[in-house]
Structure formats: structure tokens, C-alpha cells
Design a protein around this motif. Structure first.
Motif, PDB file in Angstrom:
ATOM      1  N   GLN A 178       0.840  -1.191   0.000  1.00 14.55           N
ATOM      2  CA  GLN A 178       0.000   0.000   0.000  1.00 14.55           C
ATOM      3  C   GLN A 178       0.878   1.246   0.000  1.00 14.55           C
ATOM      4  O   GLN A 178       1.925   1.282   0.638  1.00 14.55           O
ATOM      5  CB  GLN A 178      -0.908   0.012   1.236  1.00 14.55           C
ATOM      6  CG  GLN A 178      -1.982   1.074   1.223  1.00 14.55           C
ATOM      7  CD  GLN A 178      -3.091   0.755   0.246  1.00 14.55           C
ATOM      8  OE1 GLN A 178      -3.154  -0.341  -0.293  1.00 14.55           O
ATOM      9  NE2 GLN A 178      -3.958   1.723   0.012  1.00 14.55           N
ATOM     10  N   ASN A 208       8.066   3.041 -11.061  1.00 11.44           N
ATOM     11  CA  ASN A 208       6.787   3.712 -10.881  1.00 11.44           C
ATOM     12  C   ASN A 208       6.753   5.002 -11.687  1.00 11.44           C
ATOM     13  O   ASN A 208       7.790   5.510 -12.120  1.00 11.44           O
ATOM     14  CB  ASN A 208       6.495   3.998  -9.404  1.00 11.44           C
ATOM     15  CG  ASN A 208       7.492   4.941  -8.768  1.00 11.44           C
ATOM     16  OD1 ASN A 208       7.573   6.117  -9.112  1.00 11.44           O
ATOM     17  ND2 ASN A 208       8.257   4.432  -7.819  1.00 11.44           N
ATOM     18  N   ASN A 268      -0.794  11.355  -8.174  1.00  8.93           N
ATOM     19  CA  ASN A 268      -1.058   9.998  -8.647  1.00  8.93           C
ATOM     20  C   ASN A 268       0.238   9.208  -8.680  1.00  8.93           C
ATOM     21  O   ASN A 268       1.288   9.757  -9.032  1.00  8.93           O
ATOM     22  CB  ASN A 268      -1.681  10.060 -10.034  1.00  8.93           C
ATOM     23  CG  ASN A 268      -1.762   8.715 -10.721  1.00  8.93           C
ATOM     24  OD1 ASN A 268      -0.853   8.337 -11.468  1.00  8.93           O
ATOM     25  ND2 ASN A 268      -2.816   7.987 -10.458  1.00  8.93           N
ATOM     26  N   VAL A 286       1.617   5.289 -10.010  1.00  4.98           N
ATOM     27  CA  VAL A 286       1.359   3.996 -10.654  1.00  4.98           C
ATOM     28  C   VAL A 286       2.599   3.142 -10.467  1.00  4.98           C
ATOM     29  O   VAL A 286       3.694   3.547 -10.854  1.00  4.98           O
ATOM     30  CB  VAL A 286       1.047   4.158 -12.151  1.00  4.98           C
ATOM     31  CG1 VAL A 286       0.822   2.795 -12.790  1.00  4.98           C
ATOM     32  CG2 VAL A 286      -0.159   5.061 -12.349  1.00  4.98           C
ATOM     33  N   GLN A 287       2.410   1.975  -9.843  1.00  5.53           N
ATOM     34  CA  GLN A 287       3.543   1.096  -9.569  1.00  5.53           C
ATOM     35  C   GLN A 287       3.454  -0.167 -10.407  1.00  5.53           C
ATOM     36  O   GLN A 287       2.382  -0.739 -10.570  1.00  5.53           O
ATOM     37  CB  GLN A 287       3.579   0.717  -8.085  1.00  5.53           C
ATOM     38  CG  GLN A 287       3.809   1.888  -7.160  1.00  5.53           C
ATOM     39  CD  GLN A 287       4.637   1.506  -5.966  1.00  5.53           C
ATOM     40  OE1 GLN A 287       5.784   1.903  -5.832  1.00  5.53           O
ATOM     41  NE2 GLN A 287       4.061   0.709  -5.088  1.00  5.53           N
ATOM     42  N   TYR A 288       4.626  -0.590 -10.901  1.00  7.19           N
ATOM     43  CA  TYR A 288       4.714  -1.786 -11.712  1.00  7.19           C
ATOM     44  C   TYR A 288       5.589  -2.818 -10.985  1.00  7.19           C
ATOM     45  O   TYR A 288       6.710  -2.508 -10.609  1.00  7.19           O
ATOM     46  CB  TYR A 288       5.338  -1.461 -13.069  1.00  7.19           C
ATOM     47  CG  TYR A 288       4.572  -0.416 -13.847  1.00  7.19           C
ATOM     48  CD1 TYR A 288       4.813   0.940 -13.642  1.00  7.19           C
ATOM     49  CD2 TYR A 288       3.601  -0.788 -14.762  1.00  7.19           C
ATOM     50  CE1 TYR A 288       4.108   1.899 -14.342  1.00  7.19           C
ATOM     51  CE2 TYR A 288       2.887   0.167 -15.470  1.00  7.19           C
ATOM     52  CZ  TYR A 288       3.146   1.504 -15.255  1.00  7.19           C
ATOM     53  OH  TYR A 288       2.436   2.454 -15.942  1.00  7.19           O
ATOM     54  N   TYR A 289       5.083  -4.010 -10.791  1.00  6.33           N
ATOM     55  CA  TYR A 289       5.884  -5.091 -10.234  1.00  6.33           C
ATOM     56  C   TYR A 289       5.426  -6.394 -10.855  1.00  6.33           C
ATOM     57  O   TYR A 289       4.295  -6.821 -10.701  1.00  6.33           O
ATOM     58  CB  TYR A 289       5.807  -5.140  -8.705  1.00  6.33           C
ATOM     59  CG  TYR A 289       4.425  -5.188  -8.129  1.00  6.33           C
ATOM     60  CD1 TYR A 289       3.643  -4.024  -8.051  1.00  6.33           C
ATOM     61  CD2 TYR A 289       3.886  -6.365  -7.620  1.00  6.33           C
ATOM     62  CE1 TYR A 289       2.378  -4.059  -7.519  1.00  6.33           C
ATOM     63  CE2 TYR A 289       2.627  -6.409  -7.087  1.00  6.33           C
ATOM     64  CZ  TYR A 289       1.874  -5.252  -7.033  1.00  6.33           C
ATOM     65  OH  TYR A 289       0.607  -5.295  -6.496  1.00  6.33           O
ATOM     66  N   ASN A 306       1.937  -6.962 -12.493  1.00  9.19           N
ATOM     67  CA  ASN A 306       0.919  -6.229 -11.744  1.00  9.19           C
ATOM     68  C   ASN A 306       1.120  -4.730 -11.849  1.00  9.19           C
ATOM     69  O   ASN A 306       2.243  -4.240 -11.960  1.00  9.19           O
ATOM     70  CB  ASN A 306       0.965  -6.643 -10.274  1.00  9.19           C
ATOM     71  CG  ASN A 306       0.707  -8.121 -10.094  1.00  9.19           C
ATOM     72  OD1 ASN A 306      -0.287  -8.639 -10.571  1.00  9.19           O
ATOM     73  ND2 ASN A 306       1.604  -8.800  -9.414  1.00  9.19           N
ATOM     74  N   VAL A 307       0.023  -4.014 -11.807  1.00  9.92           N
ATOM     75  CA  VAL A 307       0.025  -2.562 -11.811  1.00  9.92           C
ATOM     76  C   VAL A 307      -0.946  -2.079 -10.734  1.00  9.92           C
ATOM     77  O   VAL A 307      -2.102  -2.486 -10.716  1.00  9.92           O
ATOM     78  CB  VAL A 307      -0.403  -1.995 -13.183  1.00  9.92           C
ATOM     79  CG1 VAL A 307      -0.393  -0.468 -13.135  1.00  9.92           C
ATOM     80  CG2 VAL A 307       0.501  -2.508 -14.282  1.00  9.92           C
ATOM     81  N   ASP A 308      -0.484  -1.215  -9.852  1.00 10.42           N
ATOM     82  CA  ASP A 308      -1.341  -0.617  -8.827  1.00 10.42           C
ATOM     83  C   ASP A 308      -1.347   0.898  -8.981  1.00 10.42           C
ATOM     84  O   ASP A 308      -0.307   1.494  -9.271  1.00 10.42           O
ATOM     85  CB  ASP A 308      -0.830  -0.974  -7.423  1.00 10.42           C
ATOM     86  CG  ASP A 308      -1.149  -2.410  -7.054  1.00 10.42           C
ATOM     87  OD1 ASP A 308      -0.461  -2.955  -6.174  1.00 10.42           O
ATOM     88  OD2 ASP A 308      -2.068  -2.991  -7.651  1.00 10.42           O
ATOM     89  N   THR A 309      -2.507   1.503  -8.760  1.00 15.92           N
ATOM     90  CA  THR A 309      -2.667   2.948  -8.887  1.00 15.92           C
ATOM     91  C   THR A 309      -3.136   3.526  -7.565  1.00 15.92           C
ATOM     92  O   THR A 309      -4.046   2.981  -6.928  1.00 15.92           O
ATOM     93  CB  THR A 309      -3.686   3.286  -9.983  1.00 15.92           C
ATOM     94  OG1 THR A 309      -3.229   2.732 -11.223  1.00 15.92           O
ATOM     95  CG2 THR A 309      -3.831   4.788 -10.142  1.00 15.92           C
ATOM     96  N   TYR A 310      -2.526   4.649  -7.183  1.00 18.15           N
ATOM     97  CA  TYR A 310      -2.861   5.319  -5.933  1.00 18.15           C
ATOM     98  C   TYR A 310      -3.127   6.795  -6.191  1.00 18.15           C
ATOM     99  O   TYR A 310      -2.545   7.397  -7.108  1.00 18.15           O
ATOM    100  CB  TYR A 310      -1.723   5.176  -4.915  1.00 18.15           C
ATOM    101  CG  TYR A 310      -1.368   3.746  -4.624  1.00 18.15           C
ATOM    102  CD1 TYR A 310      -0.369   3.104  -5.339  1.00 18.15           C
ATOM    103  CD2 TYR A 310      -2.039   3.028  -3.633  1.00 18.15           C
ATOM    104  CE1 TYR A 310      -0.040   1.779  -5.075  1.00 18.15           C
ATOM    105  CE2 TYR A 310      -1.714   1.707  -3.363  1.00 18.15           C
ATOM    106  CZ  TYR A 310      -0.722   1.096  -4.097  1.00 18.15           C
ATOM    107  OH  TYR A 310      -0.411  -0.219  -3.831  1.00 18.15           O
TER     108      TYR A 310
END
Length: 119
Positions: free
Chosen positions: A1, A32, A96, A98-101, A104-108
Motif C-alpha cells: 500500500q 513507478n 497519482n 502507478v507502480q509496476y511489479y 501487476n500494476v497498482d494505482t494510488y
């Protein structure tokens, strides 16, 4: 998170400047993209500027030459220097990330910072 906290909004006269900052904390990965979006009253949220961990930037045409996005050496704080502000720049500005691992991609999103430009 990841938690994003914005600061630096406010009221300024047309032609003035403001600097927004966004501090990211939590589980931050190396790959990111951080950036700023804005949403004016009655309009859709739109891209303002983004910056990658490698320092590549992208700007909306409406802010090119007036706004500058940057990030600190640790990469966890992003700034938006806004010069030559116009009444049309009035909006809530959202940070904003955006994380890449792997695949997977997560947006905050941050909570938003009000920017008001008076004519």
C-alpha cells in the motif's frame, strides 16, 4: 500500500506561481510513474504532468512551458512548479502514483489540493 500526501495549494492571482508537493510513503517499488492530475468543477479529471523513476516527463499541452514536474533523488516526493497561472488552471490537483511489479500494476491517489487562480 502507498499513501500520498499533497501540500502547497492555495489562492493566487493570474500570472502568479504555486508549487505543489506530494510525499509518498509505504511500499514503494523501483518502477513507478508519479504525476499530477486535475479536476475543475463540472469537468472530468485530466492529466497535467507525469514523471518516471528515470526522470522522463510528459505534460498536457495546456501547461507546457508553464509547469515543471520534478522528483527528489530518493524518488518518493514529486513537485509541480506552476508559473504563469491562469484562471483556467483553477481545479483540485491530485497526486497519482502507478507502480509496476511483475505483471501487476497498482494505482494510488492523494486526497487532492485546491488551486484557485483569480483574474
Amino acid at each position: 500500500q502507498v499513501h500520498l500526501v499533497e501540500s502547497g495549494g492555495g489562492l493566487v492571482q493570474a500570472g502568479g506561481s504555486l508549487r505543489l508537493s506530494c510525499a509518498a510513503s509505504g511500499r514503494i517499488f523501483r518502477r513507478n510513474i508519479m504525476g499530477w492530475y486535475r479536476q475543475a468543477s463540472g469537468k472530468q479529471r485530466e492529466l497535467v504532468a507525469t514523471i518516471t523513476t528515470g526522470g522522463s516527463t510528459n505534460y498536457a499541452d495546456s501547461v507546457k512551458g508553464r509547469f515543471t514536474i520534478s522528483r527528489d533523488n530518493a524518488g518518493n516526493t514529486v513537485h509541480l512548479q506552476m508559473n504563469g497561472l491562469e484562471p483556467e488552471d483553477t481545479a483540485v490537483y491530485y497526486c497519482n502514483a502507478v507502480q509496476y511489479y511483475g505483471a501487476n500494476v497498482d494505482t494510488y491517489w492523494g486526497q487532492g489540493a485546491q488551486v484557485t487562480v483569480s483574474s
